[in-house]
Design an enzyme around this catalytic site. Structure first.
Site, short mmCIF file in Angstrom:
data_model
loop_
_atom_site.label_atom_id
_atom_site.label_comp_id
_atom_site.label_asym_id
_atom_site.label_seq_id
_atom_site.Cartn_x
_atom_site.Cartn_y
_atom_site.Cartn_z
N HIS A 58 0.82 -1.23 0.00
CA HIS A 58 0.00 0.00 0.00
C HIS A 58 0.85 1.27 0.00
O HIS A 58 0.35 2.36 0.32
CB HIS A 58 -0.96 -0.01 1.20
CG HIS A 58 -1.96 -1.13 1.14
ND1 HIS A 58 -2.68 -1.55 2.23
CD2 HIS A 58 -2.35 -1.92 0.11
CE1 HIS A 58 -3.47 -2.56 1.87
NE2 HIS A 58 -3.29 -2.81 0.60
N GLY A 75 -1.84 -9.35 12.58
CA GLY A 75 -2.40 -8.02 12.81
C GLY A 75 -3.17 -7.41 11.66
O GLY A 75 -3.04 -6.22 11.38
N SER A 122 -7.23 -7.29 9.79
CA SER A 122 -8.64 -7.67 9.89
C SER A 122 -9.05 -8.57 8.72
O SER A 122 -10.08 -9.24 8.78
CB SER A 122 -9.52 -6.42 9.90
OG SER A 122 -9.26 -5.64 8.73
N PRO A 165 -5.24 -10.57 18.44
CA PRO A 165 -5.90 -10.67 19.76
C PRO A 165 -7.41 -10.79 19.63
O PRO A 165 -8.07 -11.17 20.61
CB PRO A 165 -5.50 -9.36 20.44
CG PRO A 165 -5.16 -8.42 19.36
CD PRO A 165 -4.66 -9.26 18.21
#
Ligand code: APR
Length: 246
Positions: free
Chosen positions: A120, A190, A192, A217
């Site tokens: 990105h 880490g 989504s 997490p």
């Protein structure tokens, strides 16, 4: 006592010769960089991505967008790579291949000693809005202005990151897809798993017979396809995952 998932994940890594890694904003959270979609602290919980992370938003108010990215550059400048970034950099030499793909634009992997494929873009990079070819990786060398004008063609300069609605650089994406296709294990840390084409890389790796290990997490879109899910934070779990066998 290590968890069963961590034990299983370490076994897969111990048998791997070619390891690939895909990271998202979560790996930089413990360095003090906000993620995007955390419901309270995420950037998109406080700021409008259409206004601040799209070409239309930039054209509507170039100074507003430029200043917002300058603020983000300040956050990143004040941050340090954490134990997660450092463990990935330290593990490189232990495998035939250890290839890192990141969605992050914060440059913390490179500062930790890794050579990531930056899908990105990078916050510190500046390019010409008209894509005339001008590019500068050092914000201190830019002409003055918020935003400055392109010294080559006179159009606006903009942050060298991929905005919503924009295509990724084709060569960079193909490089990342090749890395996912040839690994034995893909570590997914880490993210989504909501933003494509990056979120499609784990399925590509699985299709080619690799093991997919998710570190997060919280639940993510990629948990379902994962071989193993390690429920914890990057700075805590990644060093444990990659610690050399005693
Ligand atoms: N360690 C590991 N994972 C964490 C941590 C942590 N300390 N803290 C949060 N996470 C997890 C969250 O549970 C979440 O699943 O990191 C993930 C961050 O998700 P997003 O905020 O959606 O970030 P990301 O997946 O990188 O976003 C993808 O979207 O906004 C665009 O271009 C931007 O590259 C970005 C892309």
């Amino acid at each position: 006592m290590i968890s069963l998932s961590l034990h299983t994940a370490r076994d897969h890594i111990a048998q791997a010769r070619r390891v690939a890694v895909l990271t998202g904003a979560g790996i930089s959270a413990e360095s003090g960089i906000p993620t995007f979609r955390d419901t309270s602290s995420g950037l998109w919980a406080k700021f409008d991505p259409v206004k601040l992370a799209s070409e239309d938003g930039f054209r509507a108010d170039p100074p507003l967008v430029w200043r917002w990215y300058a603020w983000r550059r300040g956050l990143v400048g004040a941050a340090q790579p954490n134990a997660g970034h450092l463990a990935l950099a330290a593990a490189q030499a232990r495998f035939d291949a250890f290839e890192l793909i990141t969605q992050n634009v914060d440059g913390l992997h490179a500062r930790a000693g890794s050579a990531p494929i930056e899908l990105h873009g990078n916050l510190m990079r500046t390019v010409c809005l008209a894509r005339c070819g001008f590019m500068e990786d050092d914000p201190l060398l830019l002409p003055v202005g918020e935003p400055p004008r392109c010294p080559a063609c006179g159009d606006w300069l903009r942050p060298g990151v991929v905005w919503f609605g924009e295509m990724l650089d084709v060569a960079t994406l193909q490089q990342a897809q090749a890395v996912a296709a040839r690994c034995d294990v893909l570590l997914v840390i880490g993210t989504s798993g909501l933003v494509y084409p990056a979120a499609g890389l784990p399925a590509e790796a699985l299709r080619r017979g690799a093991k997919v290990i998710v570190v997060n997490p919280q639940a993510s879109e990629l948990d379902e396809l994962a071989t193993v899910v390690v429920r914890g934070t990057a700075a805590v779990e990644v060093p444990k995952l990659l610690a050399a066998e005693e």
